[in-house]
Design an enzyme around this catalytic site. Structure first.
Site, PDB file in Angstrom:
ATOM      1  N   GLY A 127       0.815  -1.218   0.000  1.00  0.00           N
ATOM      2  CA  GLY A 127       0.000   0.000   0.000  1.00  0.00           C
ATOM      3  C   GLY A 127       0.843   1.260   0.000  1.00  0.00           C
ATOM      4  N   CYS A 128       1.904   1.260   0.790  1.00  0.00           N
ATOM      5  CA  CYS A 128       2.771   2.431   0.876  1.00  0.00           C
ATOM      6  C   CYS A 128       3.523   2.660  -0.437  1.00  0.00           C
ATOM      7  CB  CYS A 128       3.753   2.269   2.028  1.00  0.00           C
ATOM      8  SG  CYS A 128       2.926   2.103   3.627  1.00  0.00           S
ATOM      9  N   THR A 129       3.874   1.587  -1.115  1.00  0.00           N
ATOM     10  CA  THR A 129       4.536   1.711  -2.410  1.00  0.00           C
ATOM     11  C   THR A 129       3.584   2.303  -3.443  1.00  0.00           C
ATOM     12  OG1 THR A 129       6.068  -0.112  -1.956  1.00  0.00           O
ATOM     13  CG2 THR A 129       5.665   0.436  -4.269  1.00  0.00           C
ATOM     14  N   ALA A 132       3.462   6.035  -2.629  1.00  0.00           N
ATOM     15  CA  ALA A 132       4.723   6.695  -2.954  1.00  0.00           C
ATOM     16  C   ALA A 132       4.937   6.825  -4.455  1.00  0.00           C
ATOM     17  CB  ALA A 132       5.881   5.913  -2.324  1.00  0.00           C
TER      18      ALA A 132
END
Length: 229
Positions: A127-129, A132
């Protein structure tokens, strides 16, 4: 009639003692020998240590320039914490590390440009990728309107650098392992970082916060808000 006592007879009789007790002068009290002077009580070792340390403590206090009240005052328990940042508040001055392990004064980031902080729970996770990379793909659109983008997380600089290199992220990453700034932004409850983003105008005033936000929508919503100013 009894015969009169002669002088010779009278002289042989013992003298009559008076029934009246004559108080004899009391014998003067013999002067008591003067007591030897008491030896001075030996001071406890702790007291001697305090006396020895006193000049050194005084020298340190003089060097620090602090008064007795300031020296004795308890340390501020709020050290390391920031007040909550609400809409309209200014970005506080706090020093954190970037992905290169360099000190960064957060307030200084907004001195010349507006800034967007997007917060991720953990670097290099799915999710963070997604979040980002979405900011990566439209990064030039932010710089064109005089805004810089920063990823803020509790990851250590080494982990951020690895992630930055792996995904070719063009912006800086800010490490906040104790969640000092993250908590002040309201995204650090429960020892975790909430996915979110915050927009500060040039000068550091908070204009917008989006929390929670979907990973895929964060970048586009931030840019839309800025263009609408």
């Amino acid at each position: 009639m009894p015969p009169r006592k002669t002088a010779a007879t009278a002289s042989t009789e013992p003298p009559r003692r008076s029934s009246r007790i004559v108080s004899q002068p009391k014998e003067e009290a013999k002067a008591a020998p003067k007591a030897a002077p008491k030896a001075a009580k030996k001071r406890p070792a702790a007291a001697e240590t305090e006396d020895a340390a006193a000049p050194e403590a005084a020298a340190k206090k003089a060097k620090s320039g602090k008064s007795d009240a300031e020296e004795d005052a308890p340390e501020d328990e709020s050290d390391g914490k920031l007040a909550k940042i609400d809409i309209g508040d200014v970005l506080p001055s706090v020093t954190l590390k970037n992905e290169k392990d360099e000190d960064v004064d957060v307030a200084g980031l907004a001195a010349e440009k507006g800034v967007v902080f997007f917060l991720v729970p953990k670097a290099d996770t799915p999710g963070c990728t997604t979040q980002a990379c979405a900011f990566r793909d439209i990064y030039p659109d932010f710089t064109s309107v005089n805004y810089d983008v920063y990823c803020l997380s509790a990851d250590k600089p080494a982990a951020q650098t690895k992630w930055q290199t792996k995904k070719e992220l063009p912006y800086a990453l800010i490490s906040d392992p104790k969640r000092v700034l993250i908590t002040a932004l309201g995204a650090g409850e429960g020892g975790k970082t909430k996915r979110s983003h915050f927009i500060f105008e040039k000068g550091g005033k908070l204009l917008e916060r989006k929390m929670p936000v979907k990973a895929a929508d964060s970048a586009s919503l931030a840019l839309e808000f800025i263009k609408g100013l």
